[in-house]
Design a protein around this motif. Structure first.
Motif, PDB file in Angstrom:
ATOM      1  N   SER A 233       0.401 -24.931  13.834  1.00 23.82           N
ATOM      2  CA  SER A 233       0.321 -24.185  15.095  1.00 23.82           C
ATOM      3  C   SER A 233      -0.943 -24.564  15.864  1.00 23.82           C
ATOM      4  O   SER A 233      -0.916 -24.738  17.083  1.00 23.82           O
ATOM      5  CB  SER A 233       0.300 -22.680  14.838  1.00 23.82           C
ATOM      6  OG  SER A 233       1.413 -22.293  14.076  1.00 23.82           O
TER       7      SER A 233
ATOM      8  N   VAL B  51      -5.923 -16.480  21.085  1.00 23.90           N
ATOM      9  CA  VAL B  51      -4.599 -15.841  21.226  1.00 23.90           C
ATOM     10  C   VAL B  51      -3.738 -16.123  19.993  1.00 23.90           C
ATOM     11  O   VAL B  51      -3.022 -15.241  19.505  1.00 23.90           O
ATOM     12  CB  VAL B  51      -3.892 -16.329  22.519  1.00 23.90           C
ATOM     13  CG1 VAL B  51      -2.428 -15.904  22.545  1.00 23.90           C
ATOM     14  CG2 VAL B  51      -4.622 -15.792  23.752  1.00 23.90           C
ATOM     15  N   LEU B  52      -3.817 -17.347  19.469  1.00 27.77           N
ATOM     16  CA  LEU B  52      -3.078 -17.681  18.246  1.00 27.77           C
ATOM     17  C   LEU B  52      -3.472 -16.746  17.104  1.00 27.77           C
ATOM     18  O   LEU B  52      -2.612 -16.145  16.446  1.00 27.77           O
ATOM     19  CB  LEU B  52      -3.340 -19.150  17.866  1.00 27.77           C
ATOM     20  CG  LEU B  52      -2.825 -19.618  16.500  1.00 27.77           C
ATOM     21  CD1 LEU B  52      -1.297 -19.528  16.414  1.00 27.77           C
ATOM     22  CD2 LEU B  52      -3.286 -21.053  16.203  1.00 27.77           C
TER      23      LEU B  52
ATOM     24  N   GLU C 210      -4.928 -13.814  17.326  1.00 21.99           N
ATOM     25  CA  GLU C 210      -4.530 -12.434  17.652  1.00 21.99           C
ATOM     26  C   GLU C 210      -3.073 -12.179  17.293  1.00 21.99           C
ATOM     27  O   GLU C 210      -2.699 -11.061  16.938  1.00 21.99           O
ATOM     28  CB  GLU C 210      -4.741 -12.149  19.144  1.00 21.99           C
ATOM     29  CG  GLU C 210      -6.170 -11.763  19.475  1.00 21.99           C
ATOM     30  CD  GLU C 210      -6.395 -11.706  20.979  1.00 21.99           C
ATOM     31  OE1 GLU C 210      -5.405 -11.696  21.749  1.00 21.99           O
ATOM     32  OE2 GLU C 210      -7.573 -11.697  21.381  1.00 21.99           O
ATOM     33  N   HIS C 211      -2.256 -13.217  17.395  1.00 18.53           N
ATOM     34  CA  HIS C 211      -0.836 -13.060  17.050  1.00 18.53           C
ATOM     35  C   HIS C 211      -0.592 -13.156  15.544  1.00 18.53           C
ATOM     36  O   HIS C 211       0.367 -12.585  15.041  1.00 18.53           O
ATOM     37  CB  HIS C 211       0.003 -14.118  17.782  1.00 18.53           C
ATOM     38  CG  HIS C 211       0.340 -13.740  19.193  1.00 18.53           C
ATOM     39  ND1 HIS C 211      -0.559 -13.840  20.218  1.00 18.53           N
ATOM     40  CD2 HIS C 211       1.484 -13.251  19.757  1.00 18.53           C
ATOM     41  CE1 HIS C 211       0.013 -13.444  21.363  1.00 18.53           C
ATOM     42  NE2 HIS C 211       1.255 -13.079  21.095  1.00 18.53           N
ATOM     43  N   LEU C 212      -1.418 -13.920  14.836  1.00 18.83           N
ATOM     44  CA  LEU C 212      -1.168 -14.122  13.396  1.00 18.83           C
ATOM     45  C   LEU C 212      -1.826 -13.056  12.518  1.00 18.83           C
ATOM     46  O   LEU C 212      -1.260 -12.656  11.494  1.00 18.83           O
ATOM     47  CB  LEU C 212      -1.691 -15.499  12.957  1.00 18.83           C
ATOM     48  CG  LEU C 212      -0.967 -16.737  13.498  1.00 18.83           C
ATOM     49  CD1 LEU C 212      -1.648 -17.995  12.971  1.00 18.83           C
ATOM     50  CD2 LEU C 212       0.515 -16.728  13.107  1.00 18.83           C
TER      51      LEU C 212
ATOM     52  N   HIS D 102      -2.535 -27.351  15.779  1.00 21.04           N
ATOM     53  CA  HIS D 102      -2.326 -28.681  16.357  1.00 21.04           C
ATOM     54  C   HIS D 102      -1.505 -28.585  17.650  1.00 21.04           C
ATOM     55  O   HIS D 102      -1.850 -29.213  18.657  1.00 21.04           O
ATOM     56  CB  HIS D 102      -1.622 -29.562  15.329  1.00 21.04           C
ATOM     57  CG  HIS D 102      -1.371 -30.954  15.805  1.00 21.04           C
ATOM     58  ND1 HIS D 102      -2.371 -31.789  16.240  1.00 21.04           N
ATOM     59  CD2 HIS D 102      -0.215 -31.660  15.944  1.00 21.04           C
ATOM     60  CE1 HIS D 102      -1.846 -32.947  16.620  1.00 21.04           C
ATOM     61  NE2 HIS D 102      -0.552 -32.891  16.447  1.00 21.04           N
ATOM     62  N   GLY D 103      -0.455 -27.771  17.617  1.00 19.23           N
ATOM     63  CA  GLY D 103       0.368 -27.605  18.819  1.00 19.23           C
ATOM     64  C   GLY D 103      -0.406 -26.965  19.957  1.00 19.23           C
ATOM     65  O   GLY D 103      -0.292 -27.380  21.120  1.00 19.23           O
ATOM     66  N   VAL D 104      -1.220 -25.957  19.641  1.00 24.50           N
ATOM     67  CA  VAL D 104      -2.011 -25.268  20.668  1.00 24.50           C
ATOM     68  C   VAL D 104      -3.009 -26.247  21.290  1.00 24.50           C
ATOM     69  O   VAL D 104      -3.233 -26.248  22.501  1.00 24.50           O
ATOM     70  CB  VAL D 104      -2.721 -24.037  20.059  1.00 24.50           C
ATOM     71  CG1 VAL D 104      -3.795 -23.496  20.995  1.00 24.50           C
ATOM     72  CG2 VAL D 104      -1.694 -22.950  19.738  1.00 24.50           C
TER      73      VAL D 104
ATOM     74  N   HIS E  74      -9.748 -20.051  24.327  1.00 27.70           N
ATOM     75  CA  HIS E  74      -8.926 -18.889  24.662  1.00 27.70           C
ATOM     76  C   HIS E  74      -7.572 -18.961  23.947  1.00 27.70           C
ATOM     77  O   HIS E  74      -7.120 -17.988  23.327  1.00 27.70           O
ATOM     78  CB  HIS E  74      -8.740 -18.809  26.173  1.00 27.70           C
ATOM     79  CG  HIS E  74      -7.816 -17.711  26.582  1.00 27.70           C
ATOM     80  ND1 HIS E  74      -8.122 -16.375  26.416  1.00 27.70           N
ATOM     81  CD2 HIS E  74      -6.563 -17.737  27.089  1.00 27.70           C
ATOM     82  CE1 HIS E  74      -7.120 -15.637  26.835  1.00 27.70           C
ATOM     83  NE2 HIS E  74      -6.161 -16.438  27.239  1.00 27.70           N
ATOM     84  N   ARG E  75      -6.935 -20.132  23.996  1.00 28.28           N
ATOM     85  CA  ARG E  75      -5.595 -20.258  23.393  1.00 28.28           C
ATOM     86  C   ARG E  75      -5.637 -20.114  21.873  1.00 28.28           C
ATOM     87  O   ARG E  75      -4.720 -19.574  21.266  1.00 28.28           O
ATOM     88  CB  ARG E  75      -4.949 -21.592  23.789  1.00 28.28           C
ATOM     89  CG  ARG E  75      -4.515 -21.627  25.245  1.00 28.28           C
ATOM     90  CD  ARG E  75      -3.678 -22.860  25.589  1.00 28.28           C
ATOM     91  NE  ARG E  75      -3.430 -22.935  27.009  1.00 28.28           N
ATOM     92  CZ  ARG E  75      -2.443 -22.298  27.632  1.00 28.28           C
ATOM     93  NH1 ARG E  75      -1.592 -21.553  26.943  1.00 28.28           N
ATOM     94  NH2 ARG E  75      -2.295 -22.414  28.944  1.00 28.28           N
TER      95      ARG E  75
ATOM     96  N   PRO F 196      -2.539  -9.772  12.514  1.00 27.89           N
ATOM     97  CA  PRO F 196      -1.947  -8.487  12.105  1.00 27.89           C
ATOM     98  C   PRO F 196      -0.888  -8.652  11.010  1.00 27.89           C
ATOM     99  O   PRO F 196      -0.613  -7.714  10.275  1.00 27.89           O
ATOM    100  CB  PRO F 196      -1.315  -7.957  13.405  1.00 27.89           C
ATOM    101  CG  PRO F 196      -2.082  -8.621  14.502  1.00 27.89           C
ATOM    102  CD  PRO F 196      -2.397  -9.999  13.960  1.00 27.89           C
TER     103      PRO F 196
END
Lengths: 219, 219
Positions: B152, B175-176, B178-180, B154-156, B171-172, B182
């Motif tokens: 992920s 966000v990654l 923040e999504h993973l 690498h993709g970001v 920033h991105r 939790p």
């Protein structure tokens, strides 16, 4: 065979040949005459549908962005289905695979575009609808999450390509959703989501069965 | 200047020149003589440290895999810090950027390797330790999650390169996480994690300050 059906078949043959050639040589090195040889159609037939290499790349990208999916009771399931279906198709459908390669090529920005903007718009729209229906958590910002999914999905696809030649992509994409969805979905919705690695294969089989039952009104 | 220090500086100059050349031309097209010109060292000095183009690529990959980080009370914070520091360095440090490009190049598998296996091993180890300490949820499988993060991330990184030339990568990547997180961390641990976009910059400034206070015992 009616003229319209013949035209659709020729167009598809050209798109498939272009996908094969772009996948093998990359966009920059591929030529229209390479594509002509693989497609086994006349130069006139090819140029009737696509007047340049750029137009061929755009045709592949449009095909990639146009995967239709059945509606689901839970809107968030449709959002997930989009990715799981592409994960199923990537190792099997050269047009989808070429579309993914072309869409991530920096050259595309100058020459033929990318499927990403359309896919991300659609993805953000589905998330916004899921949010209106109260399926996702309040802090989720649809566009931000749609962009994160697109980026992560792309990385997972490249990783799977390197590790297994895409053989494990359905599993890896399922793992991606398993990690993301608890942060996105309300717990009651999460419990109803199907994130299984074989979900894409089942969606594809359903779509094939529906297509067989409802033949197109041509011929 | 002592001989050892001079050797370290020469080695670093060669690595930085190689990073610049690989980033500009790609691994396949780059040549040792291109790198010699940029490095401004003698051929003998270059070959003393690196006896081939492959060895130069391996040197960059080792530098990428060797980012040291301060220990934290929460092990999971160290896991996150690894990615946030790299996100900070990618647009700023050509060696880190070249390492990322070389590590994801399929050619590397045949010629010089990739930093990914070492980075993923270290990442899986940190997660396993966090699991032993009871910081992460029971269903998390360290290696699976470490591979997902690498893919992920690498993709970001590629997405950020296309969208903003890496300007928005911190920033991105935030966000990654923040999504993973939790899905990975226990709620009480999650509340203590620092996932902010500027975390990498702060870690880097700390490391610089520490390095200034403790000069190496050479010279």
């Amino acid at each position: 065979m009616a003229q319209q059906e013949r035209a659709i078949r020729t167009r598809r043959a050209v798109i498939e040949a272009a996908a094969q050639v772009f996948a093998e040589y990359g966009y920059a090195a591929a030529t229209v005459s390479d594509i002509l040889k693989v497609a086994n159609v006349t130069k006139g037939a090819l140029y009737f549908h696509f007047d340049s290499k750029e137009a061929l790349a755009r045709g592949i990208i449009e095909a990639q962005a146009q995967q239709a999916l059945p509606a689901q009771d839970v809107k968030l399931q449709e959002w997930v289905d989009q990715g799981l279906l592409i994960a199923h198709l990537l190792p099997r459908d050269p047009v989808i695979r070429a579309g993914a390669v072309l869409s991530s090529d920096p050259l595309g920005r100058e020459h033929y575009g990318s499927a990403w903007p359309a896919l991300i718009d659609r993805s953000a729209l589905a998330l916004a609808e899921a949010k209106e229906r109260g399926e996702i958590l309040g802090h989720i910002m649809p566009r931000q999450t749609a962009e994160l999914l697109a980026a992560s999905f792309h990385g997972v696809q490249l990783f799977s390509q390197l590790e297994s030649g895409m053989a494990d992509i359905e599993h890896r994409v399922s793992v991606l959703y398993e990690h993301l969805m608890p942060t996105i979905a309300l717990p009651a919705v999460l419990a109803r989501l199907d994130l299984a690695p074989d979900r894409g294969a089942r969606l594809y089989a359903q779509a094939e069965a529906t297509a067989t039952q409802q033949p197109a009104a041509v011929g």
